[in-house]
Every structure is written in structure tokens, then in C-alpha cells.
Scaffold this active site. Sequence first.
Site, mmCIF file in Angstrom:
data_model
loop_
_atom_site.group_PDB
_atom_site.id
_atom_site.type_symbol
_atom_site.label_atom_id
_atom_site.label_comp_id
_atom_site.label_asym_id
_atom_site.label_seq_id
_atom_site.Cartn_x
_atom_site.Cartn_y
_atom_site.Cartn_z
ATOM 1 C CG ASN A 13 -48.091 -16.968 32.470
ATOM 2 O OD1 ASN A 13 -47.517 -16.212 33.224
ATOM 3 N ND2 ASN A 13 -48.378 -18.198 32.824
ATOM 4 C CG ASN A 65 -50.332 -19.686 42.428
ATOM 5 O OD1 ASN A 65 -49.859 -19.024 41.508
ATOM 6 N ND2 ASN A 65 -49.862 -19.624 43.670
ATOM 7 C CB CYS A 74 -49.123 -13.342 38.379
ATOM 8 S SG CYS A 74 -49.056 -14.098 36.746
ATOM 9 N N GLY A 75 -46.602 -11.242 37.046
ATOM 10 C CA GLY A 75 -46.334 -10.156 36.108
ATOM 11 C C GLY A 75 -47.167 -10.227 34.844
ATOM 12 C CG ASN A 76 -46.490 -12.904 31.597
ATOM 13 O OD1 ASN A 76 -46.036 -11.880 31.094
ATOM 14 N ND2 ASN A 76 -45.871 -14.071 31.511
ATOM 15 C CG ASN A 169 -42.172 -18.761 40.799
ATOM 16 O OD1 ASN A 169 -43.110 -19.490 40.522
ATOM 17 N ND2 ASN A 169 -42.325 -17.672 41.543
ATOM 18 C CD GLU A 187 -45.510 -19.292 36.537
ATOM 19 O OE1 GLU A 187 -46.187 -18.812 37.476
ATOM 20 O OE2 GLU A 187 -45.718 -19.028 35.348
ATOM 21 N NE ARG A 188 -44.268 -19.142 45.120
ATOM 22 C CZ ARG A 188 -44.190 -18.512 46.274
ATOM 23 N NH1 ARG A 188 -43.718 -19.133 47.329
ATOM 24 N NH2 ARG A 188 -44.552 -17.244 46.397
ATOM 25 C CB CYS A 197 -42.874 -16.906 34.644
ATOM 26 S SG CYS A 197 -42.917 -16.295 36.348
ATOM 27 C CB THR A 199 -42.512 -12.236 38.694
ATOM 28 O OG1 THR A 199 -42.951 -13.596 38.711
ATOM 29 C CG2 THR A 199 -43.662 -11.295 39.023
#
Length: 258
Positions: A13, A65, A74-76, A169, A187-188, A197, A199
Site C-alpha cells: 500500500n 485518497n 487508512c491503517g497502512n 471498501n 478500495e473506494r 488495506c 483497516t
Amino acid sequence: MENTFYKYQGTGNDFVMIDNRKGQFPKEDTELVAKICHRRFGVGADGLILLENDAETDFRMVYFNADGKEGSMCGNGGRCIVAFANFLDVIEEETVFIAVDGLHKATIVGDVVSLKMLDVSEIKEKSNALFMDTGSPHHIQLVNGLKSFNVAKEGARIRYGIYGEKGSNVNFVETNVDGGFSIRTYERGVEDETLSCGTGVTAVALGMYHLGNTKEKTVAVKALGGNLEVSFKEDHGAYSNIYLKGEAKQVFKGELTW
């Protein structure tokens, strides 16, 4: 205006990272953000992240985005900005920062970042699927033959057909022989499959525990871009102390002009 940018990736990512503590980046210019993220006409990334000053925490994370619009958590990207903050000497091995969904704690040791996610109090069961919000909305669906599954087509169908313009997502999951799980995510905002991803991985780990597909509270999840680990506590269907753990690395740096 010229500004140095850095490229980071967390299990594939990838993000353009900019030190915006002086407030010089034109955040309202969605076309500029989209152009920078474009993989043919720009740097190329799943998103753009600004590191900014914050009066009460170590720093603020502002995430966009690839379509240029400010996004949900966004987790990553959160793991990557912790590595970026460490590189800039904003933080050492521990941090508390603020993102669009609230406060996050994190630690970094070498290239490995462990990021605390928000608590999850509700998992909705849908027909053949689960839905939850782990900082971003996620649809989770078990499938067979994940390797050959048409994620882009089916993900887009679900993202728009079920969740409308706001969207969600969409994660497709398969159980591995070792007891862990493999995931592929539409991913949206990117409007396509991404290599990972954060999350989404978090949602899958919680979802598989919720369904009884694992009894472990530390769950290994394999994305196309690499391996992540999610640990958590559970109490009567409520999840807390959720940590997303994996590598986050700087890939290169360059100069942007706008």
C-alpha cells in the site's frame, strides 16, 4: 512552489508523504492531489498523506485518497506516517497522533510499526457477509478460489450496488491451511484493488473471530503485498486494544513543483 516528497509503502500500500508543518501544501486542490497520485502522469500512489503540527499530540495525519478527496482512516497509511515521523525526528519509538477518526497510539522498532486502531463495538451481519467500521467502512465476504477471484469487478459491484455513492471498501477472504487468512481488497477512493488495506485487514481479523473461524486473538492476515498481524481484546462482542502490526518502509524521495 517546490517541496520534497517521500514515498512510503506498507505491505504494498503506497503513499506520497509530505512534511506540511509549515502549511505550504494547497490541501483544497483535489486535482493536484489526484495528479500526484496518478500512476501515469504523477508520482503514483494509493494516497497522499500530510504530516502537520498539532497542539495536543505529536503530529496530525491528513489523508487523501488517490482521487484527490480527503479520506477516512487508512491503517497502512497510519503505519507509514509513524515511520515518516520517526525519520523526520518528530518522534522516537512511541507516539500519539491524531487522524480523521481520532487519536492513535503507535510504536516503531526498526521497520515494524504497531498501530492502535479505534475500538469496534458493532459488527453487522448481512446476507453472506459482515460489515463494520474500523476507521473506514468495510464489507467482508468469504470466498473460494481467492487467487483467481475477479476482485475489481465484484468489488465495484458491491461498493456501488449495495452501499451507493458513499460506498464501502470490499474485502474478499479465504482461510489458509495454517489457520491464518488471505485477503484481497477493493478500495473506494482508489476504485480498484490495492495490494493491501490496513483497516480492511483489521476488519477481517475481527470478522473471522466474530464468525468463529478462529479462536485466536492475534490473527495473521496475508495481503497481496505482504503479511500483517492484528491483535485485540474481546468482551461480549466489543473489541478493544486493537493493534495492526507490520512493516512500513521508505522507498524513495523526490521534488514536487506546484
